[in-house]
Design an enzyme around this catalytic site. Structure first.
Site, short mmCIF file in Angstrom:
data_model
loop_
_atom_site.label_atom_id
_atom_site.label_comp_id
_atom_site.label_asym_id
_atom_site.label_seq_id
_atom_site.Cartn_x
_atom_site.Cartn_y
_atom_site.Cartn_z
N ASP A 14 33.97 23.60 38.12
CA ASP A 14 33.07 25.39 38.07
C ASP A 14 32.31 25.69 38.94
O ASP A 14 31.04 24.42 39.59
CB ASP A 14 32.20 25.42 37.06
CG ASP A 14 32.07 26.80 36.46
OD1 ASP A 14 33.25 27.78 36.78
OD2 ASP A 14 31.85 27.64 35.25
N GLY A 15 32.38 26.97 39.53
CA GLY A 15 31.34 27.95 40.39
C GLY A 15 31.80 28.30 42.04
O GLY A 15 31.19 28.60 43.00
N GLU B 13 43.59 31.23 31.31
CA GLU B 13 42.69 32.72 30.94
C GLU B 13 42.85 32.72 32.30
O GLU B 13 42.33 34.47 32.54
CB GLU B 13 41.44 31.93 30.87
CG GLU B 13 41.31 31.59 28.61
CD GLU B 13 41.69 30.64 28.24
OE1 GLU B 13 41.72 29.12 28.85
OE2 GLU B 13 41.67 30.42 27.03
N ASN B 14 43.13 32.45 33.35
CA ASN B 14 42.84 32.84 34.65
C ASN B 14 43.73 33.67 35.07
O ASN B 14 43.51 34.47 36.59
CB ASN B 14 42.78 31.27 35.95
CG ASN B 14 41.48 30.50 35.08
OD1 ASN B 14 41.58 28.98 35.94
ND2 ASN B 14 40.94 31.08 35.20
N ILE C 148 32.68 24.42 27.02
CA ILE C 148 34.38 23.54 27.37
C ILE C 148 35.44 24.46 27.67
O ILE C 148 36.42 23.30 28.38
CB ILE C 148 34.59 22.11 26.36
CG1 ILE C 148 34.66 22.43 25.35
CG2 ILE C 148 33.81 20.82 26.69
CD1 ILE C 148 35.98 21.88 24.07
#
Length: 271
Positions: A32-33, A79-80, A207
């Site tokens: 993430d990030g 979801e991406n 998560i």
């Protein structure tokens, strides 16, 4: 002393603190990030994703050298797809590019690569590259690298439930035969030990629909570091933190001079 030398010294110090007998064999990572890292630097989000791939290669190497056996990463969730089309297209092309460029080295290092998720929506050329990569490395046994793409934990559980319901209605199995072991055998991760450790970068404390069944008893380590700045030093910190945990799986340790009967007889306010 150079910054690189300082980091090397810190890594050496951390390695000395690690108990090789208590390593998590399977580590799951939510990468993430990437986008935020790039945006903060005034760069396109795509630059963050590219840097994220470089970091992933280093972490895989560090994990393998340490003695871990399985790494599972959350590369693209169900979801991406809601992200801007331009970014989704870039990520799909990046998957293809990285696989074509890296699969030879992955194979030479005796690493098996497995893709977990619903590949149906992906372009034909990407599916072909994924299939050939899995086929090439299927007999490698030194290290397993799982890549979760178009994956969702809830979707996986629902799919397994439907499959078992159909088997039950057709008489292939009895409802009474459905248990955790049977459920496990239908998961996309069947045959793979559940992760002992989940690492999530960027400081987010959730998560995000990742391996919901498999993470039931995983230790969770949250790093505030954005993924493109994550490194071997940060990875080792996560391992050391994991080794400091007492994994009881719902049980408790016996305490000196105390028994369950003692706690039941402890006086209350009204006693």
């Amino acid at each position: 002393m150079s910054l690189e030398k300082v980091l090397d010294n810190k890594i050496t110090d951390l390695l000395m603190k690690i108990d090789k007998q208590k390593l998590p064999k399977h580590v799951a990572i939510i990468l993430d990030g990437n986008g935020r890292w790039a945006t903060r630097k005034g760069l396109p989000r795509s630059f963050g994703h590219k840097q994220g791939v470089i970091v992933l290669k280093k972490i895989l190497k560090a994990a393998k050298n340490l003695g871990c056996e399985v790494i599972t990463v959350y590369a693209f969730s169900t979801e991406n797809w809601s992200r801007p089309t331009k970014e989704v297209d870039f990520l799909i092309n990046l998957f293809s590019e990285v696989l074509k460029n890296e699969i030879k080295e992955i194979h030479e290092e005796s690493t098996k690569i497995k893709f977990i998720g619903d590949l149906t929506p992906f372009p034909k050329n990407l599916k072909e590259i994924i299939s050939s990569s899995e086929s090439l490395t299927k007999n490698n046994s030194k290290f397993l690298f799982n890549v979760c793409v178009n994956y969702g934990g809830r979707q996986e559980i629902v799919k397994v439930a439907k499959k078992l319901a159909l088997k039950s209605s057709s008489g292939e199995i009895k409802p009474s035969e459905i248990n955790e072991e049977l459920f496990n055998s239908e998961l996309l991760t069947r045959g793979i030990k559940d992760p002992e450790l989940l690492i999530r970068t960027s400081g987010e404390k959730r998560i995000s629909n990742f391996l919901l069944w498999q993470l039931a008893y995983s230790e969770i380590y949250i790093s505030d570091v954005l993924w493109p700045e994550f490194n071997e030093h940060e990875f080792l910190k996560a391992i050391i933190d994991y080794q400091s945990r007492n994994r009881r799986f719902g049980g408790i340790e016996s305490l000196p001079n105390e028994s369950f009967e003692d706690s039941q007889n402890f006086p209350n306010k009204n006693g």
